[in-house]
Design a protein around this motif. Sequence first.
Motif, PDB file in Angstrom:
ATOM      1  N   TYR A  13     -11.357  12.694   1.543  1.00 59.07           N
ATOM      2  CA  TYR A  13     -10.947  11.552   2.352  1.00 59.07           C
ATOM      3  C   TYR A  13      -9.429  11.419   2.301  1.00 59.07           C
ATOM      4  N   TRP A  14      -8.849  11.161   3.463  1.00 58.46           N
ATOM      5  CA  TRP A  14      -7.396  11.103   3.575  1.00 58.46           C
ATOM      6  C   TRP A  14      -6.955   9.898   4.381  1.00 58.46           C
ATOM      7  N   GLY A  15      -5.836   9.323   3.979  1.00 59.74           N
ATOM      8  CA  GLY A  15      -5.219   8.289   4.775  1.00 59.74           C
ATOM      9  C   GLY A  15      -4.299   8.891   5.818  1.00 59.74           C
ATOM     10  N   GLN A  16      -3.687   8.035   6.614  1.00 57.95           N
ATOM     11  CA  GLN A  16      -2.808   8.485   7.688  1.00 57.95           C
ATOM     12  C   GLN A  16      -1.386   8.780   7.213  1.00 57.95           C
ATOM     13  N   GLY A  17      -1.057   8.301   6.045  1.00 54.40           N
ATOM     14  CA  GLY A  17       0.262   8.587   5.490  1.00 54.40           C
ATOM     15  C   GLY A  17       1.231   7.431   5.657  1.00 54.40           C
ATOM     16  N   THR A  18       2.200   7.399   4.753  1.00 59.26           N
ATOM     17  CA  THR A  18       3.281   6.423   4.823  1.00 59.26           C
ATOM     18  C   THR A  18       4.582   7.156   4.503  1.00 59.26           C
ATOM     19  N   GLN A  19       5.596   6.919   5.328  1.00 58.13           N
ATOM     20  CA  GLN A  19       6.835   7.693   5.235  1.00 58.13           C
ATOM     21  C   GLN A  19       7.769   7.125   4.175  1.00 58.13           C
ATOM     22  N   VAL A  20       8.253   8.008   3.334  1.00 60.59           N
ATOM     23  CA  VAL A  20       9.277   7.658   2.350  1.00 60.59           C
ATOM     24  C   VAL A  20      10.531   8.461   2.682  1.00 60.59           C
ATOM     25  N   THR A  21      11.626   7.759   2.877  1.00 63.28           N
ATOM     26  CA  THR A  21      12.899   8.415   3.175  1.00 63.28           C
ATOM     27  C   THR A  21      13.941   7.945   2.171  1.00 63.28           C
ATOM     28  N   VAL A  22      14.571   8.889   1.516  1.00 62.84           N
ATOM     29  CA  VAL A  22      15.594   8.573   0.517  1.00 62.84           C
ATOM     30  C   VAL A  22      16.910   9.177   0.992  1.00 62.84           C
ATOM     31  N   SER A  23      17.862   8.308   1.345  1.00 65.70           N
ATOM     32  CA  SER A  23      19.163   8.798   1.818  1.00 65.70           C
ATOM     33  C   SER A  23      20.224   7.725   1.682  1.00 65.70           C
ATOM     34  N   LEU A  49      10.211   2.436  -5.028  1.00 64.66           N
ATOM     35  CA  LEU A  49       9.200   2.014  -4.072  1.00 64.66           C
ATOM     36  C   LEU A  49       7.847   1.996  -4.752  1.00 64.66           C
ATOM     37  N   ARG A  50       6.988   1.145  -4.248  1.00 63.82           N
ATOM     38  CA  ARG A  50       5.606   1.109  -4.724  1.00 63.82           C
ATOM     39  C   ARG A  50       4.691   1.310  -3.529  1.00 63.82           C
ATOM     40  N   LEU A  51       3.984   2.411  -3.540  1.00 65.35           N
ATOM     41  CA  LEU A  51       3.022   2.693  -2.485  1.00 65.35           C
ATOM     42  C   LEU A  51       1.659   2.136  -2.868  1.00 65.35           C
ATOM     43  N   SER A  52       0.936   1.685  -1.863  1.00 63.60           N
ATOM     44  CA  SER A  52      -0.411   1.173  -2.078  1.00 63.60           C
ATOM     45  C   SER A  52      -1.384   1.886  -1.146  1.00 63.60           C
ATOM     46  N   CYS A  53      -2.606   1.986  -1.576  1.00 62.06           N
ATOM     47  CA  CYS A  53      -3.661   2.606  -0.768  1.00 62.06           C
ATOM     48  C   CYS A  53      -4.937   1.822  -0.990  1.00 62.06           C
ATOM     49  N   VAL A  89     -15.429   6.940   3.724  1.00 59.09           N
ATOM     50  CA  VAL A  89     -14.401   6.079   3.135  1.00 59.09           C
ATOM     51  C   VAL A  89     -13.128   6.181   3.951  1.00 59.09           C
ATOM     52  N   GLN A  90     -12.577   5.066   4.308  1.00 57.80           N
ATOM     53  CA  GLN A  90     -11.278   5.045   4.986  1.00 57.80           C
ATOM     54  C   GLN A  90     -10.211   4.600   4.010  1.00 57.80           C
ATOM     55  N   LEU A  91      -9.067   5.252   4.086  1.00 56.81           N
ATOM     56  CA  LEU A  91      -7.944   4.959   3.201  1.00 56.81           C
ATOM     57  C   LEU A  91      -6.748   4.541   4.037  1.00 56.81           C
ATOM     58  N   VAL A  92      -6.108   3.469   3.629  1.00 62.20           N
ATOM     59  CA  VAL A  92      -4.957   2.971   4.362  1.00 62.20           C
ATOM     60  C   VAL A  92      -3.792   2.793   3.398  1.00 62.20           C
ATOM     61  N   GLU A  93      -2.722   3.540   3.650  1.00 57.76           N
ATOM     62  CA  GLU A  93      -1.539   3.466   2.801  1.00 57.76           C
ATOM     63  C   GLU A  93      -0.538   2.447   3.348  1.00 57.76           C
ATOM     64  N   SER A  94       0.300   1.982   2.470  1.00 59.66           N
ATOM     65  CA  SER A  94       1.416   1.126   2.851  1.00 59.66           C
ATOM     66  C   SER A  94       2.485   1.228   1.775  1.00 59.66           C
ATOM     67  N   GLY A  95       3.662   0.721   2.098  1.00 57.39           N
ATOM     68  CA  GLY A  95       4.732   0.671   1.112  1.00 57.39           C
ATOM     69  C   GLY A  95       5.854   1.657   1.341  1.00 57.39           C
ATOM     70  N   GLY A  96       5.670   2.593   2.260  1.00 55.07           N
ATOM     71  CA  GLY A  96       6.749   3.528   2.536  1.00 55.07           C
ATOM     72  C   GLY A  96       7.928   2.831   3.182  1.00 55.07           C
ATOM     73  N   TYR A 149       3.858  10.535   2.541  1.00 55.61           N
ATOM     74  CA  TYR A 149       2.986  10.420   1.382  1.00 55.61           C
ATOM     75  C   TYR A 149       1.586  10.021   1.829  1.00 55.61           C
ATOM     76  N   TYR A 150       0.613  10.753   1.331  1.00 55.03           N
ATOM     77  CA  TYR A 150      -0.771  10.529   1.702  1.00 55.03           C
ATOM     78  C   TYR A 150      -1.597  10.139   0.485  1.00 55.03           C
TER      79      TYR A 150
END
Length: 120
Positions: free
Chosen positions: A110-120, A18-22, A2-9, A94-95
């Motif tokens: 199974y792991w995705g590649q991650g999506t970066q969340v930055t709060v500043s 924010l809303r992350l999707s996988c 299974v491949q997982l692909v994140e988005s939304g960071g 976030y993974y």
Amino acid sequence: HVQLVESGGDSVQPGGSLRLSCVASKALYSSYCMGWFRQAPGNERERVASIRSVDGETYYINSEKGRFTISRDSVNNTLFLQMNSLKADDTAMYYCAARDGVVCARQYDYWGQGTQVTVS
């Protein structure tokens, strides 16, 4: 496999949302867990939230209860994480992860590649 692909960071200001999707490349077996993990520089990876397929039971790390909501779209093999009232401490990669079975606290397969969340 299974491949997982994140988005939304993204980069947001404190208090933002924010809303992350996988998206999973295929459906997992009938009994599975899917979760969101995060890792900030210098910190260990931690499970932020997870959901179990057989009954929809959810888990949240204590610090995020009430601010984060995990959900899934089983038809489209998609997992979401709605994050509200974001704080600087939420900054991390976030993974998305998945594992077969019903014990969501165990190691994920199974792991995705991650999506970066930055709060500043």
